[in-house]
Design a protein around this motif. Structure first.
Motif, PDB file in Angstrom:
ATOM      1  N   LEU A 155       0.678  -1.342  -0.049  1.00 22.46           N
ATOM      2  CA  LEU A 155       0.242   0.104  -0.353  1.00 22.46           C
ATOM      3  C   LEU A 155       0.718   1.110   0.148  1.00 22.46           C
ATOM      4  CD1 LEU A 155      -2.696  -1.159   2.385  1.00 22.46           C
ATOM      5  CD2 LEU A 155      -3.151  -0.015   0.403  1.00 22.46           C
ATOM      6  N   LEU A 156       1.578   1.074   1.105  1.00 20.81           N
ATOM      7  CA  LEU A 156       2.633   2.309   1.173  1.00 20.81           C
ATOM      8  C   LEU A 156       3.232   2.385  -0.285  1.00 20.81           C
ATOM      9  CD1 LEU A 156       4.231   2.471   4.607  1.00 20.81           C
ATOM     10  CD2 LEU A 156       2.408   3.563   3.419  1.00 20.81           C
ATOM     11  N   ARG A 157       3.866   1.396  -0.777  1.00 27.01           N
ATOM     12  CA  ARG A 157       4.788   1.640  -2.379  1.00 27.01           C
ATOM     13  C   ARG A 157       3.491   2.497  -3.386  1.00 27.01           C
ATOM     14  NH1 ARG A 157       4.988  -1.501  -7.524  1.00 27.01           N
ATOM     15  NH2 ARG A 157       3.290  -2.961  -6.830  1.00 27.01           N
ATOM     16  N   LEU A 158       2.389   2.308  -3.295  1.00 26.38           N
ATOM     17  CA  LEU A 158       1.565   2.022  -4.319  1.00 26.38           C
ATOM     18  C   LEU A 158       1.498   3.358  -3.714  1.00 26.38           C
ATOM     19  CD1 LEU A 158      -1.379  -0.879  -5.004  1.00 26.38           C
ATOM     20  CD2 LEU A 158       0.648  -0.242  -6.858  1.00 26.38           C
ATOM     21  N   LEU A 159       0.576   3.939  -3.085  1.00 23.97           N
ATOM     22  CA  LEU A 159      -0.006   5.409  -2.222  1.00 23.97           C
ATOM     23  C   LEU A 159       1.634   6.707  -2.446  1.00 23.97           C
ATOM     24  CD1 LEU A 159      -1.757   4.347   0.894  1.00 23.97           C
ATOM     25  CD2 LEU A 159      -2.571   5.242  -1.532  1.00 23.97           C
ATOM     26  N   GLY A 184      -3.048  -3.689  -4.330  1.00 25.17           N
ATOM     27  CA  GLY A 184      -4.163  -3.278  -5.773  1.00 25.17           C
ATOM     28  C   GLY A 184      -5.063  -2.599  -6.040  1.00 25.17           C
ATOM     29  N   GLN A 185      -6.284  -3.651  -5.508  1.00 22.34           N
ATOM     30  CA  GLN A 185      -7.209  -4.304  -5.292  1.00 22.34           C
ATOM     31  C   GLN A 185      -7.849  -3.063  -4.511  1.00 22.34           C
ATOM     32  OE1 GLN A 185     -11.324  -7.021  -3.675  1.00 22.34           O
ATOM     33  NE2 GLN A 185      -9.415  -7.333  -4.636  1.00 22.34           N
ATOM     34  N   ALA A 186      -7.621  -2.882  -3.267  1.00 23.45           N
ATOM     35  CA  ALA A 186      -7.861  -2.112  -2.613  1.00 23.45           C
ATOM     36  C   ALA A 186      -7.156  -0.496  -2.629  1.00 23.45           C
ATOM     37  CB  ALA A 186      -6.848  -2.079  -1.021  1.00 23.45           C
ATOM     38  N   VAL A 187      -6.523  -0.232  -3.794  1.00 22.71           N
ATOM     39  CA  VAL A 187      -6.397   1.189  -4.221  1.00 22.71           C
ATOM     40  C   VAL A 187      -6.999   1.393  -5.285  1.00 22.71           C
ATOM     41  CG1 VAL A 187      -4.631   2.738  -5.326  1.00 22.71           C
ATOM     42  CG2 VAL A 187      -3.713   1.310  -3.503  1.00 22.71           C
ATOM     43  N   HIS A 188      -7.421   0.527  -6.353  1.00 22.75           N
ATOM     44  CA  HIS A 188      -8.838   0.652  -7.325  1.00 22.75           C
ATOM     45  C   HIS A 188      -9.989   1.374  -6.986  1.00 22.75           C
ATOM     46  CE1 HIS A 188     -10.090  -1.472 -11.238  1.00 22.75           C
ATOM     47  NE2 HIS A 188     -10.873  -0.697 -11.161  1.00 22.75           N
ATOM     48  N   ALA A 189     -10.262   0.543  -5.759  1.00 22.22           N
ATOM     49  CA  ALA A 189     -11.749   0.507  -5.436  1.00 22.22           C
ATOM     50  C   ALA A 189     -11.272   1.806  -4.524  1.00 22.22           C
ATOM     51  CB  ALA A 189     -12.060  -0.757  -3.373  1.00 22.22           C
ATOM     52  N   ALA A 190     -10.369   2.480  -3.728  1.00 23.10           N
ATOM     53  CA  ALA A 190     -10.519   3.209  -3.513  1.00 23.10           C
ATOM     54  C   ALA A 190     -10.516   4.716  -4.636  1.00 23.10           C
ATOM     55  CB  ALA A 190      -9.474   3.532  -2.594  1.00 23.10           C
ATOM     56  N   ASN A 191      -9.792   4.241  -5.719  1.00 20.78           N
ATOM     57  CA  ASN A 191     -10.428   5.311  -6.675  1.00 20.78           C
ATOM     58  C   ASN A 191     -11.542   5.133  -7.265  1.00 20.78           C
ATOM     59  OD1 ASN A 191      -7.503   5.798  -6.665  1.00 20.78           O
ATOM     60  ND2 ASN A 191      -6.887   3.907  -8.438  1.00 20.78           N
ATOM     61  N   VAL A 192     -11.897   4.490  -7.226  1.00 25.58           N
ATOM     62  CA  VAL A 192     -13.312   4.569  -7.431  1.00 25.58           C
ATOM     63  C   VAL A 192     -14.525   5.578  -6.382  1.00 25.58           C
ATOM     64  CG1 VAL A 192     -15.710   3.108  -7.995  1.00 25.58           C
ATOM     65  CG2 VAL A 192     -13.848   2.941  -8.663  1.00 25.58           C
ATOM     66  N   ALA A 193     -14.169   5.026  -5.128  1.00 27.20           N
ATOM     67  CA  ALA A 193     -14.807   4.816  -4.266  1.00 27.20           C
ATOM     68  C   ALA A 193     -15.238   7.603  -3.954  1.00 27.20           C
ATOM     69  CB  ALA A 193     -14.438   4.997  -2.898  1.00 27.20           C
ATOM     70  N   LEU A 194     -13.534   7.932  -4.365  1.00 27.64           N
ATOM     71  CA  LEU A 194     -13.654   9.057  -4.058  1.00 27.64           C
ATOM     72  C   LEU A 194     -13.888   9.217  -5.349  1.00 27.64           C
ATOM     73  CD1 LEU A 194     -10.224   9.033  -2.054  1.00 27.64           C
ATOM     74  CD2 LEU A 194     -12.479   9.630  -1.571  1.00 27.64           C
ATOM     75  N   ARG A 195     -13.973   8.407  -6.415  1.00 28.66           N
ATOM     76  CA  ARG A 195     -14.397   9.481  -8.171  1.00 28.66           C
ATOM     77  C   ARG A 195     -13.073   9.682  -8.862  1.00 28.66           C
ATOM     78  NH1 ARG A 195     -18.830   9.702  -5.089  1.00 28.66           N
ATOM     79  NH2 ARG A 195     -21.155   8.163  -6.003  1.00 28.66           N
ATOM     80  N   GLY A 208      -2.415   5.906 -10.336  1.00 31.87           N
ATOM     81  CA  GLY A 208      -1.297   5.170  -8.719  1.00 31.87           C
ATOM     82  C   GLY A 208      -1.329   3.828  -9.756  1.00 31.87           C
ATOM     83  N   LEU A 209      -1.449   2.707 -11.061  1.00 36.22           N
ATOM     84  CA  LEU A 209      -1.920   1.315 -11.129  1.00 36.22           C
ATOM     85  C   LEU A 209      -1.576   1.240 -12.254  1.00 36.22           C
ATOM     86  CD1 LEU A 209      -4.923   0.515  -9.153  1.00 36.22           C
ATOM     87  CD2 LEU A 209      -3.408   0.282  -7.964  1.00 36.22           C
ATOM     88  N   ASP A 210      -0.491   2.185 -12.724  1.00 34.81           N
ATOM     89  CA  ASP A 210       0.240   1.957 -14.035  1.00 34.81           C
ATOM     90  C   ASP A 210       0.796   1.008 -14.532  1.00 34.81           C
ATOM     91  OD1 ASP A 210       2.019   3.516 -11.959  1.00 34.81           O
ATOM     92  OD2 ASP A 210       2.424   5.193 -14.435  1.00 34.81           O
ATOM     93  N   PHE A 211       2.042  -0.154 -13.062  1.00 36.20           N
ATOM     94  CA  PHE A 211       2.697  -0.797 -13.463  1.00 36.20           C
ATOM     95  C   PHE A 211       2.415  -1.806 -14.208  1.00 36.20           C
ATOM     96  CE2 PHE A 211       5.924  -4.257 -11.500  1.00 36.20           C
ATOM     97  CZ  PHE A 211       7.291  -3.580 -12.323  1.00 36.20           C
TER      98      PHE A 211
END
Lengths: 345, 345, 345, 345
Positions: free
Chosen positions: B18-22, B316-327, B333-336
């Motif tokens: 998570l830290l790496r992605l954020l 990754g799923q968590a950040v993906h979901a957060a992106n959607v949640a926050l619109r 942040g998931l382009d690797f």
């Protein structure tokens, strides 16, 4: 501002790595990727991580006009095709050994001679940490050999700081992954034969020795071992300075050299699992980790350095050098931090 | 617009991810990373890929006020501390199993009950491909289990398209890497004992079975095997539809489901080395690879899916979901893209 | 009493394994090892573990007269040369698929037909646990396929005991090492591409399916995955008996089948790290480990079996069968216990 | 004639290896295997390759009277319990470091002193190739350290032949597998953290340096690296003789030293995949492979040696030494040849 780029020899491992980096690079646009073997196939059919890249391999005989041409071809190809490359692009970044050494004599000694020796003066070695100024505006760049890069990054501060004078004997013992052998296959590199090895290869006379000796003017005793990883080169340099040196001297030399370098991490002792440089800690990234230890009983300095041979040791170094040559942000396109945990890198 | 974020349980493997992605995310700023074990130590001393991150672990008892709190804690912790989490942040993304199932009954059956069952209606399962609409604006998100995620992504289109009705028997045979076991250590996970294994674990009764059955209402026979990789979960689903189905039917179902999904690749046959989904092709990335084959002789569909258990299967799923949640941009942040070649991912 | 033996196709992986076993066998003397590719080279130059063996490869066209000829040649070679083989030796043990199936029809369906179908009645499948009586005195023996062997050893007791009747659907999900692909090399099997994989191959229509169906008369849904080991095949069989069954029923069936078998270990639960069959626990040995678990919720039996594909799945099975055929001690030459710890076997 | 034997500390890796060897040894009968942690458990529950061994661990406080006691305990245990050991057995073979060095001074320098220094004169270093005569009839044997063994076997002929005089500087760069760390576990040795590493450890001051310096009286610069294998130690020694030396001189020195040695293979160049010593070629066996290369440009000799750290580097060396001590066939019980192909050994 976007620069157009092409990759010649794009179906090989380092060619694919260049495509990966250029695809994510804010200042580059990929125009062409050539491959004789896979002409007309999609890039993704060879490099599964690039399935989203809408690009097919084209014939290397029909080069597009671009700003930067990256050549990821075997030794000997670039020197043969350099005129065509330069006609196609203003800036050439060559990942082979063809333009790394300074003189025809060296190519006579270490390779099978050189067909275009007049260009050797012009070409600049791609390691930014040691050639930043020359690289700015350079039009012919030779990315360094992976093993040489690992050793040079590790040893450089000792020479720069005068801890080594160049007349000492240096032992460089390198451990490398299987990607170094390229995408070719062959019995020795089959999974069943290559897994789990600690396998000496080119135990003496390795050509990267020439690059290290060129960098420092020192006599280098170099040996390489294949170990069970895919990406990665780890150099352990055993050096014996003429004058006593303290740990503080070492820290001072390395900090001065690398504190401002964006792609070098000092990892020398400390706590936790990762106390010295390790290739898996930099896998996929352009970082070099450098560390050292002092062995007072033997008047020895042991220097450890670890890189991803396909990144800092090849494609990453090439993009880094191109960034400097084009005077764009040096770190552009090279922001991947690596993974934790991660296996055989 | 930047959202502030914290990671609770940040010294574990998924916490580090998570830290790496954020850190690389354009819309998030890391405010806090907690760890009881490593309080006051630098993040880089635990996660060597994050040495450049200027951050120290703090006590989990003193939560900063943030926009999004990611909880990467063991099962049972989030349900206990959910009030404190919600006081600290408007949006909670929980990576544990605490809010994945819909009912207290399921927690009674598969876990040791649930202390806050009234929240189960509110929480949304984090797999965007199946819950995109509910996730928009959600305040309590439960990232799915890695094995369940692999199976659900693989099987989903068969149910959506009506090829499976839910009354068939489904066999899910999963192969997973050692990062799934977390950072804890222990004899069974020591390198000498864990290397080279094909080791059945939880051969029956694995808790992720509950998530698959919840997704589709079908009876699922689930078994997992530890294999020699670090990151990765590969699910092979053997299903036997009641009605005959053609390869074209399958392509149609999967294309409809996934052609517009940014993080799902269809890999079903074709040429080259990588003809079906493989975890190493997605290591470090948020992609799920999904493929299938038809076995007419046995009236069987074999569905293959491969993810990085720490990415699509967790952080990754968590950040993906957060992106959607926050619109915000779903892919931010998931382009690797992943690496090639790469070893045990 | 010493029997003379030859190995045809001795430079391949199973050929080398036969040489290793025969060299340490008290009742065999190696007379000849043939290889077209390595004629006149020492055996040790190909098989480094056999450097002490004073033997050079000879042309396969000049077969010595021996008691037992082991053929470790690719599919199709033995049926072509069977007359020459039988002229050279009274007992033939073939490690290819050429004499495993009972009828020409099966070879038409699964292979490219058969040139000597009249011999199929005569040949005996080499798996001693199921064909001990027929093997005694047999002159044409077909060692079973490695994946089929793993599955048959695992499932046999369920059929023998009547727990399965043959009309159930059986799912066999196999994980195999890279030695199964042989010594040939090739891009897909290069270390860089093959390391760390969970790679579906022959996801449907694998030829070993024919051997399993022949053994039990049941419909078998078979899929194989390459994983990161060199030796080893692990079969996970998911079966759904028509009638309810208890754990005690299973123990009873397996104990009756295997308590007196010298090369089958029951490993089903228990304590410690190794609670179910694992290939690495049998690497280098002729053991099959067999275990099971009952999944009452799904009325499923999960059967696990693990072998060294080059031993119990090939060369070891061949020597075991030859021992029985020649009526010598069944375990002779097969006493290696395996190693602990050991890595990718 | 059968000798009775016991193994103290039998649940560890080298303890298990001793049991494996003694079980297959024609002249030994295992009477007792002790383990504090696993008292009353079957040996097979810890060592899965020994499931057929009908033996349970017993308390180490109640030692049986035997002919030979093998102690596979951590450093410091044997010196504390040596009186009890000698009361239980006439011959003690200790696998720890407690009796390897000759003098109390060395233990003061490299360890935490020694409680029974008067025994150091009596104990014999277990490496048969260098101490065969002293070992005959010896009652206290200290099996050498694995890294030291690898280096000593590699360098010995250079000193014996006078190519090295002892005043040269010697660099020993060792690569070792994870079994060297023992069965304990711990975060650094977890599969996720330990896989794929090239990890420096004890980069200076490694205790095995003391054994090498004791053997040759030379100054040794020793560094060790953990690499991704389980069994195995590979030493690369870089040495710089004062006088020029030819390849023929080297062959002469090594042939004289090892042509009659049953457990040393010279592997120095030649054809095929395995041209230099490799740990995987000797995995499970008691062989040491030794090879060399001459680097005229640097006046360097590179010596490669490879052993299985648990065999030639520990348990195998111990049994070999015991055979010599008891004046039975030196190779008894040590006939396993190793495997091909084989993975991370």
């Amino acid at each position: 501002m976007t620069h157009t780029a092409s990759v010649v020899g794009a179906s090989g491992f380092t060619g694919g790595e260049l495509l990966r980096l250029l695809r994510g690079h804010p200042a580059f646009e990929i125009v062409q990727a050539t491959s004789r073997e896979y002409t007309n196939k999609t890039v993704g059919s060879v490099h599964p991580n690039l399935r989203e890249l809408d690009l097919r391999f084209s014939e290397p005989t029909d080069l597009a006009s671009v700003d930067v041409l990256f050549a990821a071809t075997p030794h000997g190809v670039s020197m043969e095709h350099i005129d065509a490359f330069r006609e196609a692009a203003d800036t050439i970044v060559d990942l082979s050994a063809d333009f790394r050494l300074d003189s025809e004599d060296q190519y006579d000694q270490w390779y099978d001679g050189h067909s275009r020796p007049e260009l050797l003066d012009e070409s600049v070695y791609g390691l930014v940490e040691r050639h930043r100024d020359e690289l700015a505006g350079a039009s012919l760049i030779a990315a360094g050999g992976c093993n040489a890069t690992a050793a040079i990054v590790g040893l450089g501060p000792l020479f720069d700081d005068g801890i080594l004078a160049g007349d000492e004997r240096i032992v460089v013992d390198v451990k490398v992954g299987s990607s170094e052998g390229g995408a070719g296959g062959g019995k020795a590199s089959s999974h069943a034969e290559r897994s789990g090895v600690v396998r000496p290869y080119a135990p003496t006379g390795h050509r990267h020795e020439a690059e290290i000796e060129q960098a420092f003017g020192c006599e280098t005793a170099f040996s390489a071992h294949a170990v069970d990883m895919i990406r990665g080169a780890a150099a352990t340099c055993h050096v014996f300075p003429d004058e006593p040196v303290s740990k503080a001297d070492l820290w001072s030399a390395y900090r001065e050299a690398y504190d401002d370098e964006p792609f070098v991490r000092l990892v020398a002792g400390g706590s936790g699992v990762y106390r010295y440089p390790e290739p898996k800690a930099v896998a996929g990234s352009n970082y070099a980790e450098v560390g050292f230890e002092l062995d007072p009983g033997n008047e020895r300095i042991v220097v450890f350095s670890a890189i991803d041979n396909m990144m800092k040791g090849s494609a990453g170094q090439a993009v880094h050098a191109a960034n400097v040559a084009l005077r764009i942000d040096e770190t552009a396109g090279l922001d991947f931090q690596g993974l934790h945990p991660v296996g055989a890198p």
